[in-house]
Motif scaffolding. Structure first.
Motif, PDB file in Angstrom:
ATOM      1  N   ARG A 137       0.816  -1.213   0.000  1.00 27.34           N
ATOM      2  CA  ARG A 137       0.000   0.000   0.000  1.00 27.34           C
ATOM      3  C   ARG A 137       0.851   1.266   0.000  1.00 27.34           C
ATOM      4  O   ARG A 137       0.338   2.362  -0.233  1.00 27.34           O
ATOM      5  CB  ARG A 137      -0.906   0.026   1.241  1.00 27.34           C
ATOM      6  N   LEU A 138       2.133   1.121   0.261  1.00 29.69           N
ATOM      7  CA  LEU A 138       2.982   2.300   0.439  1.00 29.69           C
ATOM      8  C   LEU A 138       3.864   2.600  -0.769  1.00 29.69           C
ATOM      9  O   LEU A 138       4.789   3.407  -0.662  1.00 29.69           O
ATOM     10  CB  LEU A 138       3.863   2.122   1.687  1.00 29.69           C
ATOM     11  N   ILE A 139       3.616   1.978  -1.925  1.00 36.01           N
ATOM     12  CA  ILE A 139       4.406   2.349  -3.095  1.00 36.01           C
ATOM     13  C   ILE A 139       4.039   3.782  -3.489  1.00 36.01           C
ATOM     14  O   ILE A 139       2.881   4.190  -3.389  1.00 36.01           O
ATOM     15  CB  ILE A 139       4.196   1.385  -4.273  1.00 36.01           C
ATOM     16  N   GLN A 140       5.036   4.560  -3.918  1.00 32.74           N
ATOM     17  CA  GLN A 140       4.852   5.987  -4.150  1.00 32.74           C
ATOM     18  C   GLN A 140       5.124   6.352  -5.603  1.00 32.74           C
ATOM     19  O   GLN A 140       5.981   5.745  -6.261  1.00 32.74           O
ATOM     20  CB  GLN A 140       5.811   6.780  -3.247  1.00 32.74           C
ATOM     21  N   PRO A 141       4.407   7.366  -6.136  1.00 29.44           N
ATOM     22  CA  PRO A 141       4.724   7.860  -7.480  1.00 29.44           C
ATOM     23  C   PRO A 141       6.184   8.301  -7.541  1.00 29.44           C
ATOM     24  O   PRO A 141       6.690   8.938  -6.624  1.00 29.44           O
ATOM     25  CB  PRO A 141       3.764   9.050  -7.648  1.00 29.44           C
ATOM     26  N   GLY A 142       6.847   7.964  -8.631  1.00 29.72           N
ATOM     27  CA  GLY A 142       8.246   8.296  -8.781  1.00 29.72           C
ATOM     28  C   GLY A 142       9.179   7.179  -8.348  1.00 29.72           C
ATOM     29  O   GLY A 142      10.366   7.189  -8.679  1.00 29.72           O
ATOM     30  N   GLN A 143       8.642   6.209  -7.597  1.00 24.92           N
ATOM     31  CA  GLN A 143       9.454   5.074  -7.149  1.00 24.92           C
ATOM     32  C   GLN A 143       9.767   4.168  -8.345  1.00 24.92           C
ATOM     33  O   GLN A 143       8.940   3.955  -9.214  1.00 24.92           O
ATOM     34  CB  GLN A 143       8.679   4.295  -6.081  1.00 24.92           C
ATOM     35  N   TYR A 144      10.983   3.644  -8.397  1.00 26.33           N
ATOM     36  CA  TYR A 144      11.391   2.758  -9.478  1.00 26.33           C
ATOM     37  C   TYR A 144      11.258   1.300  -9.051  1.00 26.33           C
ATOM     38  O   TYR A 144      11.679   0.924  -7.953  1.00 26.33           O
ATOM     39  CB  TYR A 144      12.821   3.048  -9.906  1.00 26.33           C
ATOM     40  N   LEU A 145      10.676   0.486  -9.938  1.00 31.68           N
ATOM     41  CA  LEU A 145      10.517  -0.938  -9.685  1.00 31.68           C
ATOM     42  C   LEU A 145      11.286  -1.734 -10.735  1.00 31.68           C
ATOM     43  O   LEU A 145      11.319  -1.364 -11.910  1.00 31.68           O
ATOM     44  CB  LEU A 145       9.037  -1.328  -9.733  1.00 31.68           C
ATOM     45  N   LYS A 146      11.876  -2.828 -10.307  1.00 33.34           N
ATOM     46  CA  LYS A 146      12.578  -3.732 -11.213  1.00 33.34           C
ATOM     47  C   LYS A 146      11.600  -4.824 -11.646  1.00 33.34           C
ATOM     48  O   LYS A 146      11.016  -5.497 -10.803  1.00 33.34           O
ATOM     49  CB  LYS A 146      13.801  -4.321 -10.504  1.00 33.34           C
ATOM     50  N   ILE A 147      11.431  -4.999 -12.949  1.00 35.53           N
ATOM     51  CA  ILE A 147      10.459  -5.953 -13.484  1.00 35.53           C
ATOM     52  C   ILE A 147      11.194  -7.049 -14.255  1.00 35.53           C
ATOM     53  O   ILE A 147      11.835  -6.769 -15.272  1.00 35.53           O
ATOM     54  CB  ILE A 147       9.447  -5.275 -14.418  1.00 35.53           C
ATOM     55  N   PRO A 148      11.115  -8.306 -13.811  1.00 39.55           N
ATOM     56  CA  PRO A 148      11.753  -9.396 -14.548  1.00 39.55           C
ATOM     57  C   PRO A 148      10.919  -9.813 -15.754  1.00 39.55           C
ATOM     58  O   PRO A 148       9.740  -9.464 -15.867  1.00 39.55           O
ATOM     59  CB  PRO A 148      11.826 -10.519 -13.515  1.00 39.55           C
ATOM     60  N   SER A 149      11.539 -10.567 -16.656  1.00 43.20           N
ATOM     61  CA  SER A 149      10.872 -10.969 -17.897  1.00 43.20           C
ATOM     62  C   SER A 149       9.981 -12.192 -17.731  1.00 43.20           C
ATOM     63  O   SER A 149       9.355 -12.629 -18.687  1.00 43.20           O
ATOM     64  CB  SER A 149      11.926 -11.261 -18.976  1.00 43.20           C
ATOM     65  N   MET A 150       9.915 -12.757 -16.538  1.00 42.17           N
ATOM     66  CA  MET A 150       9.068 -13.921 -16.302  1.00 42.17           C
ATOM     67  C   MET A 150       8.542 -13.880 -14.873  1.00 42.17           C
ATOM     68  O   MET A 150       9.150 -13.261 -13.996  1.00 42.17           O
ATOM     69  CB  MET A 150       9.855 -15.216 -16.538  1.00 42.17           C
ATOM     70  N   PRO A 151       7.400 -14.516 -14.611  1.00 38.94           N
ATOM     71  CA  PRO A 151       6.876 -14.540 -13.246  1.00 38.94           C
ATOM     72  C   PRO A 151       7.698 -15.457 -12.348  1.00 38.94           C
ATOM     73  O   PRO A 151       8.294 -16.436 -12.812  1.00 38.94           O
ATOM     74  CB  PRO A 151       5.451 -15.065 -13.420  1.00 38.94           C
ATOM     75  N   GLY A 152       7.733 -15.142 -11.072  1.00 42.28           N
ATOM     76  CA  GLY A 152       8.481 -15.940 -10.104  1.00 42.28           C
ATOM     77  C   GLY A 152       8.778 -15.100  -8.878  1.00 42.28           C
ATOM     78  O   GLY A 152       8.328 -13.956  -8.769  1.00 42.28           O
ATOM     79  N   ILE A 153       9.529 -15.653  -7.947  1.00 40.60           N
ATOM     80  CA  ILE A 153       9.889 -14.929  -6.740  1.00 40.60           C
ATOM     81  C   ILE A 153      11.364 -15.154  -6.420  1.00 40.60           C
ATOM     82  O   ILE A 153      11.992 -16.076  -6.929  1.00 40.60           O
ATOM     83  CB  ILE A 153       9.035 -15.365  -5.521  1.00 40.60           C
ATOM     84  N   VAL A 154      11.895 -14.290  -5.569  1.00 42.34           N
ATOM     85  CA  VAL A 154      13.271 -14.436  -5.103  1.00 42.34           C
ATOM     86  C   VAL A 154      13.261 -15.283  -3.830  1.00 42.34           C
ATOM     87  O   VAL A 154      12.457 -15.040  -2.920  1.00 42.34           O
ATOM     88  CB  VAL A 154      13.901 -13.063  -4.826  1.00 42.34           C
ATOM     89  N   TYR A 155      14.137 -16.258  -3.771  1.00 42.46           N
ATOM     90  CA  TYR A 155      14.227 -17.149  -2.612  1.00 42.46           C
ATOM     91  C   TYR A 155      15.634 -17.081  -2.046  1.00 42.46           C
ATOM     92  O   TYR A 155      16.623 -17.112  -2.783  1.00 42.46           O
ATOM     93  CB  TYR A 155      13.905 -18.586  -3.020  1.00 42.46           C
ATOM     94  N   THR A 156      15.736 -16.964  -0.729  1.00 44.32           N
ATOM     95  CA  THR A 156      17.032 -16.976  -0.045  1.00 44.32           C
ATOM     96  C   THR A 156      17.230 -18.326   0.620  1.00 44.32           C
ATOM     97  O   THR A 156      16.382 -18.771   1.392  1.00 44.32           O
ATOM     98  CB  THR A 156      17.112 -15.857   1.014  1.00 44.32           C
ATOM     99  N   VAL A 157      18.320 -18.989   0.281  1.00 43.79           N
ATOM    100  CA  VAL A 157      18.610 -20.322   0.807  1.00 43.79           C
ATOM    101  C   VAL A 157      18.678 -20.278   2.332  1.00 43.79           C
ATOM    102  O   VAL A 157      19.378 -19.454   2.918  1.00 43.79           O
ATOM    103  CB  VAL A 157      19.937 -20.864   0.229  1.00 43.79           C
ATOM    104  N   LYS A 158      17.932 -21.185   2.977  1.00 38.63           N
ATOM    105  CA  LYS A 158      17.821 -21.172   4.438  1.00 38.63           C
ATOM    106  C   LYS A 158      18.980 -21.903   5.122  1.00 38.63           C
ATOM    107  O   LYS A 158      19.423 -21.507   6.196  1.00 38.63           O
ATOM    108  CB  LYS A 158      16.487 -21.818   4.861  1.00 38.63           C
ATOM    109  N   ARG A 159      19.463 -22.964   4.500  1.00 39.84           N
ATOM    110  CA  ARG A 159      20.531 -23.747   5.139  1.00 39.84           C
ATOM    111  C   ARG A 159      21.453 -24.334   4.068  1.00 39.84           C
ATOM    112  O   ARG A 159      21.042 -24.521   2.914  1.00 39.84           O
ATOM    113  CB  ARG A 159      19.945 -24.879   5.991  1.00 39.84           C
ATOM    114  N   ASP A 160      22.680 -24.588   4.442  1.00 41.15           N
ATOM    115  CA  ASP A 160      23.648 -25.153   3.514  1.00 41.15           C
ATOM    116  C   ASP A 160      23.147 -26.495   2.960  1.00 41.15           C
ATOM    117  O   ASP A 160      22.539 -27.282   3.692  1.00 41.15           O
ATOM    118  CB  ASP A 160      25.001 -25.385   4.214  1.00 41.15           C
TER     119      ASP A 160
END
Length: 343
Positions: A137-160
Motif C-alpha cells: 500500500r505504500l508504493i509511491q509515485p516516482g518510485q522505481y521498480l525492477k520488473i523481470p521478464s518472467m513470473p516468479g519470486i526471489v528465494y534466499t537459501v535457508k541452510r547449507d
C-alpha cells in the motif's frame, strides 16, 4: 488557275498556334506528358534489369535452423528423392525462454501493483518479491521498480546443502527451469544466504496477506475512533514527555465485543497495571496479538479462537483515560504497525 491562300489569314493562324502553345496551362500539360513518358521508360528499364539480376541470384531448397549434417554419403545429398528429417533446434534457441532479463518501471500516480503486474505479464508476487516490498500500500509515485521478464519470486537459501531441485520441489515448479535461470545444475548444493530466482513460484498466503495489508481483521466490528496511532506521541500521563505507543487505540463504547483479529491460540490472559485486563493470542508465521484495557475477558488460556470468536469486551482498566481497545501486533517478538496489516 490556282487560288492563292490569303497571306493575312495564314499569318493569323500561325499567330493563334503560337499563342496556344505559349499559354501557361499548355506548358504545364506538355511538361507532364513528357514526365509521364520518361517515367514509363525508366520503369520498364528497372523491371528488365531486375529480372536479369534475380535470374543470376536465384535461391531455393529445404530450409532448416542449422546446417545439415554430412555423414560421408554424398549421393544421399544429391539424390532425386532426398530424405527430409525434422529441423534440428539448437540448444541456444531452446534456452531462450529460460533467460531472465530485467527492466525498470517508474510508478505513476494511481498505480497499483496488480495493474503493473498485468501490464508486464507477471504476478503481483513477482513485483513484491523482486523489489523486496514489505507494504504494497505504500508504493509511491516516482518510485522505481525492477520488473523481470518472467513470473516468479526471489528465494534466499535457508541452510547449507539446499539445491535448485529441492527448492523447486518446495514450490512445486520445474527444477530444470529453476536451475537454468540461475545458471546452475539441478543438484548444485548452495550455501545459506544465497539468493535465487524461482520461476513460476508464488509467495505463501500469509506473506502475501501481510504485505498487502490484509492479514488481520479488525478486532472491533463496529465503528470506532482511532484515538492514538502506532509510534511516538506525547504521553497522555506525563506532561511534556514523548513515549512510544506500541499499538493502536480504538475508542468505542464500553462493553463493545472484541474479536480475535486472526485465528490462533490464546497463550495468556490476566491483569496488568498498564494494560488492565488483557488477552494474548499466538498466530502462525511468528505473529502474536495483544488486546488490552478490557472490561471483561471472554476466553481462557489454551482456547483456539477464530476471527468470529468474542475474546472480551471494551473497557478502561489499567492506565487508560476512557473506554477503548489497545491493540498490538508482534512479529517474531517485535511490534509492527497494526494499521498496515488490517483489512
Amino acid at each position: 488557275m490556282k487560288k492563292e491562300f490569303p497571306t493575312e489569314k495564314l499569318h493569323s493562324i500561325i499567330d493563334s498556334i503560337e499563342m496556344f502553345f505559349s499559354s501557361k496551362s499548355i506548358k504545364i500539360a506538355a511538361l507532364s506528358l513528357c514526365g509521364f513518358s520518361v517515367g514509363i521508360f525508366v520503369t520498364c528499364a528497372v523491371i528488365i534489369t531486375g529480372n536479369r539480376i534475380n535470374s543470376r541470384h536465384a535461391v531455393g531448397g529445404f530450409e532448416t535452423s542449422v546446417a545439415p549434417e554430412f555423414d560421408g554419403n554424398l549421393s544421399a545429398l544429391i539424390s532425386d528423392d532426398p530424405v527430409i528429417s525434422e529441423p534440428v533446434v539448437s540448444e541456444q534457441t531452446s534456452n531462450e525462454s529460460s533467460v531472465i532479463t530485467y527492466q525498470t518501471y517508474r510508478v505513476k500516480s494511481g498505480d497499483m501493483i496488480g495493474f503493473i503486474a498485468d501490464a508486464f505479464d507477471v504476478t503481483q508476487d513477482t513485483i513484491i518479491s523482486v523489489n523486496n516490498i514489505r507494504q504494497s500500500r505504500l508504493i509511491q509515485p516516482g518510485q522505481y521498480l525492477k520488473i523481470p521478464s518472467m513470473p516468479g519470486i526471489v528465494y534466499t537459501v535457508k541452510r547449507d546443502g539446499e539445491t535448485p531441485e529441492t527448492i523447486a520441489a518446495k514450490y512445486e515448479v520445474n527444477s530444470e527451469k529453476c536451475a537454468l535461470v540461475n545458471l546452475l545444475e539441478p543438484n548444485s548444493e548452495l550455501a545459506a544466504g544465497t539468493s535465487l530466482f524461482i520461476p513460476d513460484a508464488e509467495l505463501d498466503w500469509a506473506t502475501r496477506q501481510e504485505i498487502n495489508g490484509d492479514l488481520f481483521h479488525k478486532p472491533i466490528h463496529t465503528r470506532y475512533w482511532l484515538s492514538s496511532p502506532y509510534g511516538w506521541r506525547d504521553s497522555p500521563f506525563s506532561s511534556g514527555k514523548r513515549t512510544f505507543h506500541s499499538g493502536i487505540d480504538m475508542a468505542v463504547g464500553a462493553g463493545t465485543p472484541i474479536y480475535a483479529a486472526l485465528d490462533g491460540k490464546v497463550v495468556a490472559t490476566g491483569f496488568n497495571a498498564t494494560y488492565g485486563n488483557y488477552v494474548i493470542i499466538e498466530h502462525h508465521s511468528g505473529y502474536r496479538s495483544l488486546y488490552a484495557h478490557m472490561s471483561k475477558i471472554g476466553c481462557k488460556r489454551g482456547n483456539f479462537v477464530y476471527t468470529s470468536t468474542v475474546i472480551g469486551y471494551v473497557g478502561s482498566t489499567g492506565m487508560s483515560t476512557g473506554p477503548h481497545l489497545h491493540f498490538t501486533v508482534y512479529k517474531n517478538g517485535k511490534t509492527v504497525n497494526p494499521s498496515t496489516l488490517l483489512n
